[in-house]
Design a protein around this motif. Structure first.
Motif, short mmCIF file in Angstrom:
data_model
loop_
_atom_site.label_atom_id
_atom_site.label_comp_id
_atom_site.label_asym_id
_atom_site.label_seq_id
_atom_site.Cartn_x
_atom_site.Cartn_y
_atom_site.Cartn_z
N TRP A 1 -12.81 25.26 11.22
CA TRP A 1 -11.44 24.78 10.27
C TRP A 1 -11.67 24.03 9.40
CZ3 TRP A 1 -8.07 28.18 10.86
CH2 TRP A 1 -7.92 29.09 12.50
N THR A 2 -12.73 22.99 9.43
CA THR A 2 -12.77 21.71 8.54
C THR A 2 -13.54 22.42 7.19
OG1 THR A 2 -13.41 20.15 10.04
CG2 THR A 2 -14.05 19.69 7.90
N PHE B 1 -5.49 34.01 16.95
CA PHE B 1 -6.78 33.28 16.48
C PHE B 1 -7.58 33.51 17.54
CE2 PHE B 1 -4.14 30.35 13.29
CZ PHE B 1 -4.25 31.30 12.42
N LYS B 2 -7.42 33.26 18.67
CA LYS B 2 -8.30 33.58 20.00
C LYS B 2 -8.71 34.95 20.19
CE LYS B 2 -6.25 29.31 22.23
NZ LYS B 2 -5.24 28.95 23.43
N LYS B 3 -7.97 35.89 19.87
CA LYS B 3 -8.25 37.40 20.00
C LYS B 3 -9.17 37.47 18.97
CE LYS B 3 -4.07 38.31 22.44
NZ LYS B 3 -2.52 39.09 22.33
N LEU B 4 -8.78 37.13 17.78
CA LEU B 4 -9.71 37.27 16.36
C LEU B 4 -11.12 37.19 16.75
CD1 LEU B 4 -9.94 38.17 13.57
CD2 LEU B 4 -9.47 35.87 13.02
N GLU C 1 -9.02 24.34 20.34
CA GLU C 1 -8.41 25.28 20.80
C GLU C 1 -9.20 26.71 20.27
OE1 GLU C 1 -5.98 25.90 22.64
OE2 GLU C 1 -4.41 24.12 22.63
N VAL C 2 -9.63 26.75 19.13
CA VAL C 2 -10.50 27.84 18.62
C VAL C 2 -11.80 27.46 18.06
CG1 VAL C 2 -10.24 30.00 17.27
CG2 VAL C 2 -8.06 28.96 18.14
N PRO C 3 -12.64 26.78 18.98
CA PRO C 3 -13.92 26.16 18.22
C PRO C 3 -14.89 27.18 17.53
CG PRO C 3 -13.97 26.61 20.60
CD PRO C 3 -12.88 26.99 20.18
N THR D 1 -3.35 18.62 15.23
CA THR D 1 -4.32 18.23 14.26
C THR D 1 -5.44 19.10 13.87
OG1 THR D 1 -5.90 17.13 15.88
CG2 THR D 1 -4.15 15.76 15.38
N VAL D 2 -6.38 19.00 12.76
CA VAL D 2 -7.45 20.06 12.67
C VAL D 2 -8.39 19.75 13.90
CG1 VAL D 2 -9.25 20.22 11.04
CG2 VAL D 2 -7.18 19.66 10.23
#
Length: 236
Positions: free
Chosen positions: A156-157, A181-184, A150-152, A143-144
């Motif tokens: 994303w919204t 995305f986490k590394k980004l 996971e990647v705050p 879900t969004v």
């Protein structure tokens, strides 16, 4: 009309720092918003996004998110020591186009060198193709809200609201690039806003070179010749 339509659009998108010089202001800069607006012009930069059938349920179309393509044909072009001529040609392309659009050489050299360094770091956090042969293994349906947990660091919204033109987007998305995305976001934490904006808008400009007329096309052809040995542009 020359490059004026592109220059007007760059100003609308917040201004390309390499062209703005010291006048560029990062007070309200938001890389997620800029990236999402560029997606609406069909540019997958930093994050790749599309809508397609879910591989676990082909009757259901869903928003899908993954790591992006780079400005050079693959991550190896940035990493392999023996491929330095490709990186040099890529930097030459950046410098030539930035100057043709009005950037002074000293500013272009400083800013575009930093862009190349950033994209080199970006290439190192991409998951290699050989580790992604089985897409089901990296497939995550979230879900969004779960993606936000996971990647705050990424709103994303806001991103989904912009790329879906403020329509109601689905509650769930498919994610292939969660580790990326986490590394980004860690990479962006240590990268200044000017370099991030320069990179995003450079990739946008690179995608538009062929629309700018013969002078720009020739510069692009010099770059393509180094990469692929091709003497002329393919027919439109």
């Amino acid at each position: 009309m020359g490059a004026e339509p592109l220059l007007a659009l760059l100003r609308e998108l917040g201004g390309w720092p390499v062209l703005e010089g010291d006048a560029w202001n990062n007070t309200d800069y938001d890389w997620v918003r800029q990236m999402a607006r560029l997606r609406n012009y069909n540019n997958d930069i930093l994050i790749s996004e599309w809508v397609a059938a879910d591989i676990t349920n082909s009757s259901n179309h869903i928003i899908q998110l993954d790591q992006p393509e780079l400005g050079l044909p693959g991550r190896e072009y940035f990493i392999n020591p023996g491929d330095y001529q490709y990186r040099e040609a890529y930097l030459d392309l950046m410098l030539n186009v930035a100057q043709m659009l009005g950037a002074p050489l000293p500013v272009a050299l400083k800013d575009m060198t930093e862009v190349l360094h950033f994209e080199t770091h970006l290439s190192r956090i991409l998951t290699p193709a050989e580790e992604r042969r089985n897409l089901s293994a990296v497939h995550r349906r979230l879900t969004v809200d779960q993606l936000g947990e996971e990647v705050p660091e990424i709103d994303w919204t806001q991103y989904l609201d912009i790329i879906t033109w403020y329509n109601n987007h689905s509650d769930e998305v498919v994610v292939f690039g969660l580790d990326y995305f986490k590394k980004l976001v860690s990479l962006l934490e240590y990268t200044d806003d000017r370099t991030v904006s320069n990179y995003l808008l450079w990739r946008f400009v690179k995608n538009r070179i062929s629309n700018l007329g013969e002078r720009y096309t020739k510069v692009k052809q010099d770059y393509i010749k180094v990469l692929f040995g091709r003497q002329s542009q393919p027919e439109r």
